[in-house]
Write a protein that holds these residues in place. Structure first.
Motif, PDB file in Angstrom:
ATOM      1  N   PRO A 114      14.442   8.368 -33.305  1.00 11.29           N
ATOM      2  CA  PRO A 114      13.708   7.278 -33.969  1.00 11.29           C
ATOM      3  C   PRO A 114      14.616   6.467 -34.897  1.00 11.29           C
ATOM      4  O   PRO A 114      14.493   5.244 -34.958  1.00 11.29           O
ATOM      5  CB  PRO A 114      12.615   8.010 -34.746  1.00 11.29           C
ATOM      6  N   HIS A 115      15.523   7.123 -35.575  1.00  9.66           N
ATOM      7  CA  HIS A 115      16.452   6.420 -36.463  1.00  9.66           C
ATOM      8  C   HIS A 115      17.337   5.450 -35.678  1.00  9.66           C
ATOM      9  O   HIS A 115      17.503   4.293 -36.071  1.00  9.66           O
ATOM     10  CB  HIS A 115      17.318   7.425 -37.233  1.00  9.66           C
ATOM     11  N   GLU A 116      17.887   5.923 -34.551  1.00 13.80           N
ATOM     12  CA  GLU A 116      18.731   5.055 -33.711  1.00 13.80           C
ATOM     13  C   GLU A 116      17.923   3.886 -33.165  1.00 13.80           C
ATOM     14  O   GLU A 116      18.403   2.752 -33.146  1.00 13.80           O
ATOM     15  CB  GLU A 116      19.322   5.852 -32.545  1.00 13.80           C
ATOM     16  N   ALA A 117      16.704   4.162 -32.728  1.00 13.76           N
ATOM     17  CA  ALA A 117      15.848   3.108 -32.185  1.00 13.76           C
ATOM     18  C   ALA A 117      15.564   2.053 -33.256  1.00 13.76           C
ATOM     19  O   ALA A 117      15.674   0.852 -32.994  1.00 13.76           O
ATOM     20  CB  ALA A 117      14.544   3.698 -31.653  1.00 13.76           C
ATOM     21  N   ARG A 118      15.217   2.502 -34.462  1.00 17.79           N
ATOM     22  CA  ARG A 118      14.940   1.545 -35.544  1.00 17.79           C
ATOM     23  C   ARG A 118      16.169   0.712 -35.881  1.00 17.79           C
ATOM     24  O   ARG A 118      16.065  -0.498 -36.102  1.00 17.79           O
ATOM     25  CB  ARG A 118      14.429   2.280 -36.782  1.00 17.79           C
ATOM     26  N   GLN A 119      17.345   1.344 -35.893  1.00 18.66           N
ATOM     27  CA  GLN A 119      18.576   0.596 -36.176  1.00 18.66           C
ATOM     28  C   GLN A 119      18.800  -0.491 -35.135  1.00 18.66           C
ATOM     29  O   GLN A 119      19.129  -1.632 -35.481  1.00 18.66           O
ATOM     30  CB  GLN A 119      19.783   1.527 -36.199  1.00 18.66           C
ATOM     31  N   ARG A 120      18.660  -0.141 -33.866  1.00 21.24           N
ATOM     32  CA  ARG A 120      18.858  -1.123 -32.799  1.00 21.24           C
ATOM     33  C   ARG A 120      17.828  -2.248 -32.898  1.00 21.24           C
ATOM     34  O   ARG A 120      18.146  -3.414 -32.715  1.00 21.24           O
ATOM     35  CB  ARG A 120      18.784  -0.459 -31.436  1.00 21.24           C
ATOM     36  N   LEU A 121      16.584  -1.887 -33.174  1.00 20.92           N
ATOM     37  CA  LEU A 121      15.528  -2.893 -33.284  1.00 20.92           C
ATOM     38  C   LEU A 121      15.738  -3.795 -34.498  1.00 20.92           C
ATOM     39  O   LEU A 121      15.511  -5.006 -34.421  1.00 20.92           O
ATOM     40  CB  LEU A 121      14.155  -2.217 -33.336  1.00 20.92           C
ATOM     41  N   GLU A 122      16.166  -3.227 -35.607  1.00 19.64           N
ATOM     42  CA  GLU A 122      16.438  -4.048 -36.793  1.00 19.64           C
ATOM     43  C   GLU A 122      17.570  -5.036 -36.525  1.00 19.64           C
ATOM     44  O   GLU A 122      17.492  -6.196 -36.927  1.00 19.64           O
ATOM     45  CB  GLU A 122      16.781  -3.147 -37.987  1.00 19.64           C
ATOM     46  N   HIS A 123      18.606  -4.569 -35.841  1.00 17.14           N
ATOM     47  CA  HIS A 123      19.709  -5.472 -35.485  1.00 17.14           C
ATOM     48  C   HIS A 123      19.196  -6.598 -34.584  1.00 17.14           C
ATOM     49  O   HIS A 123      19.514  -7.779 -34.807  1.00 17.14           O
ATOM     50  CB  HIS A 123      20.825  -4.697 -34.789  1.00 17.14           C
ATOM     51  N   GLU A 124      18.399  -6.243 -33.595  1.00 18.86           N
ATOM     52  CA  GLU A 124      17.852  -7.243 -32.665  1.00 18.86           C
ATOM     53  C   GLU A 124      16.959  -8.230 -33.414  1.00 18.86           C
ATOM     54  O   GLU A 124      17.030  -9.439 -33.190  1.00 18.86           O
ATOM     55  CB  GLU A 124      17.069  -6.529 -31.564  1.00 18.86           C
ATOM     56  N   ARG A 125      16.123  -7.736 -34.317  1.00 19.48           N
ATOM     57  CA  ARG A 125      15.236  -8.615 -35.090  1.00 19.48           C
ATOM     58  C   ARG A 125      16.053  -9.569 -35.957  1.00 19.48           C
ATOM     59  O   ARG A 125      15.773 -10.770 -36.000  1.00 19.48           O
ATOM     60  CB  ARG A 125      14.290  -7.785 -35.957  1.00 19.48           C
ATOM     61  N   ASN A 126      17.078  -9.047 -36.639  1.00 17.41           N
ATOM     62  CA  ASN A 126      17.918  -9.907 -37.488  1.00 17.41           C
ATOM     63  C   ASN A 126      18.615 -10.984 -36.664  1.00 17.41           C
ATOM     64  O   ASN A 126      18.723 -12.134 -37.103  1.00 17.41           O
ATOM     65  CB  ASN A 126      18.941  -9.067 -38.250  1.00 17.41           C
ATOM     66  N   THR A 127      19.073 -10.625 -35.483  1.00 20.49           N
ATOM     67  CA  THR A 127      19.720 -11.598 -34.602  1.00 20.49           C
ATOM     68  C   THR A 127      18.742 -12.701 -34.213  1.00 20.49           C
ATOM     69  O   THR A 127      19.071 -13.890 -34.273  1.00 20.49           O
ATOM     70  CB  THR A 127      20.260 -10.904 -33.338  1.00 20.49           C
ATOM     71  N   ARG A 128      17.533 -12.313 -33.829  1.00 20.08           N
ATOM     72  CA  ARG A 128      16.524 -13.313 -33.419  1.00 20.08           C
ATOM     73  C   ARG A 128      16.088 -14.177 -34.597  1.00 20.08           C
ATOM     74  O   ARG A 128      15.847 -15.375 -34.429  1.00 20.08           O
ATOM     75  CB  ARG A 128      15.308 -12.636 -32.794  1.00 20.08           C
ATOM     76  N   LEU A 129      15.973 -13.594 -35.786  1.00 22.39           N
ATOM     77  CA  LEU A 129      15.604 -14.398 -36.956  1.00 22.39           C
ATOM     78  C   LEU A 129      16.693 -15.415 -37.277  1.00 22.39           C
ATOM     79  O   LEU A 129      16.388 -16.559 -37.646  1.00 22.39           O
ATOM     80  CB  LEU A 129      15.333 -13.487 -38.159  1.00 22.39           C
ATOM     81  N   THR A 130      17.945 -15.030 -37.116  1.00 19.37           N
ATOM     82  CA  THR A 130      19.056 -15.968 -37.315  1.00 19.37           C
ATOM     83  C   THR A 130      18.974 -17.094 -36.292  1.00 19.37           C
ATOM     84  O   THR A 130      19.160 -18.273 -36.625  1.00 19.37           O
ATOM     85  CB  THR A 130      20.408 -15.234 -37.202  1.00 19.37           C
ATOM     86  N   GLN A 131      18.681 -16.750 -35.044  1.00 19.60           N
ATOM     87  CA  GLN A 131      18.532 -17.771 -34.002  1.00 19.60           C
ATOM     88  C   GLN A 131      17.378 -18.714 -34.325  1.00 19.60           C
ATOM     89  O   GLN A 131      17.498 -19.928 -34.153  1.00 19.60           O
ATOM     90  CB  GLN A 131      18.291 -17.111 -32.643  1.00 19.60           C
ATOM     91  N   LEU A 132      16.274 -18.156 -34.795  1.00 14.60           N
ATOM     92  CA  LEU A 132      15.112 -18.978 -35.117  1.00 14.60           C
ATOM     93  C   LEU A 132      15.429 -19.943 -36.258  1.00 14.60           C
ATOM     94  O   LEU A 132      15.068 -21.122 -36.202  1.00 14.60           O
ATOM     95  CB  LEU A 132      13.922 -18.084 -35.482  1.00 14.60           C
ATOM     96  N   ARG A 133      16.137 -19.450 -37.278  1.00 15.99           N
ATOM     97  CA  ARG A 133      16.536 -20.346 -38.379  1.00 15.99           C
ATOM     98  C   ARG A 133      17.428 -21.473 -37.861  1.00 15.99           C
ATOM     99  O   ARG A 133      17.287 -22.624 -38.260  1.00 15.99           O
ATOM    100  CB  ARG A 133      17.252 -19.561 -39.475  1.00 15.99           C
ATOM    101  N   ALA A 134      18.350 -21.144 -36.961  1.00 17.74           N
ATOM    102  CA  ALA A 134      19.248 -22.162 -36.408  1.00 17.74           C
ATOM    103  C   ALA A 134      18.459 -23.209 -35.623  1.00 17.74           C
ATOM    104  O   ALA A 134      18.720 -24.411 -35.740  1.00 17.74           O
ATOM    105  CB  ALA A 134      20.305 -21.518 -35.520  1.00 17.74           C
ATOM    106  N   VAL A 135      17.487 -22.772 -34.846  1.00 21.48           N
ATOM    107  CA  VAL A 135      16.662 -23.708 -34.078  1.00 21.48           C
ATOM    108  C   VAL A 135      15.847 -24.575 -35.029  1.00 21.48           C
ATOM    109  O   VAL A 135      15.722 -25.778 -34.831  1.00 21.48           O
ATOM    110  CB  VAL A 135      15.746 -22.944 -33.089  1.00 21.48           C
ATOM    111  N   ASP A 136      15.300 -23.959 -36.086  1.00 26.54           N
ATOM    112  CA  ASP A 136      14.478 -24.704 -37.044  1.00 26.54           C
ATOM    113  C   ASP A 136      15.293 -25.713 -37.841  1.00 26.54           C
ATOM    114  O   ASP A 136      14.747 -26.682 -38.355  1.00 26.54           O
ATOM    115  CB  ASP A 136      13.753 -23.743 -37.982  1.00 26.54           C
ATOM    116  N   GLU A 137      16.596 -25.496 -37.945  1.00 22.57           N
ATOM    117  CA  GLU A 137      17.462 -26.405 -38.696  1.00 22.57           C
ATOM    118  C   GLU A 137      18.000 -27.548 -37.840  1.00 22.57           C
ATOM    119  O   GLU A 137      18.842 -28.314 -38.300  1.00 22.57           O
ATOM    120  CB  GLU A 137      18.629 -25.621 -39.305  1.00 22.57           C
TER     121      GLU A 137
END
Length: 108
Positions: A17-40
């Motif tokens: 579960p710890h590894e899964a959460r780490q991977r998911l958090e990384h993926e979420r942060n990447t997508r949030l960065t992409q979303l901010r870039a698109v919004d800008e």
């Protein structure tokens, strides 16, 4: 190991579960960065391509949140189609996936 094959071993390799959460958090942060870039992108943000990008990123973010729920309830890494373990290699590539490759292919 091919991502196409269903696992038949008596033991099932799974992410903790710890590894899964780490991977998911990384993926979420990447997508949030992409979303901010698109919004800008400015005034052209209503362009159909930009709108489609935004919608896709939001859809993936929703899938990531659903994967966090699966980690919490213990169903993370289990295929929603055939109920077998999704190969760890697939989860490393696409940590929010709900399906093994054969079930995803069958659904298409």
């Amino acid at each position: 190991m091919s991502l196409d094959t269903r696992r038949t071993e008596p033991w099932l390799e799974r992410l903790t579960p710890h590894e899964a959460r780490q991977r998911l958090e990384h993926e979420r942060n990447t997508r949030l960065t992409q979303l901010r870039a698109v919004d800008e992108t400015g005034p052209d943000a209503t362009e159909p391509l930009v709108s489609a990008q935004r919608d896709t990123i939001k859809r993936v973010l929703a899938e990531i949140e659903a994967a966090f729920t699966r980690v919490q309830d213990g169903s993370y890494g289990i295929c929603g189609g055939c109920s077998t373990a999704i190969p760890v290699e697939r989860l490393e590539i696409l940590p929010y996936t709900r399906y093994c490759v054969p079930c995803l292919r069958d659904a298409a």
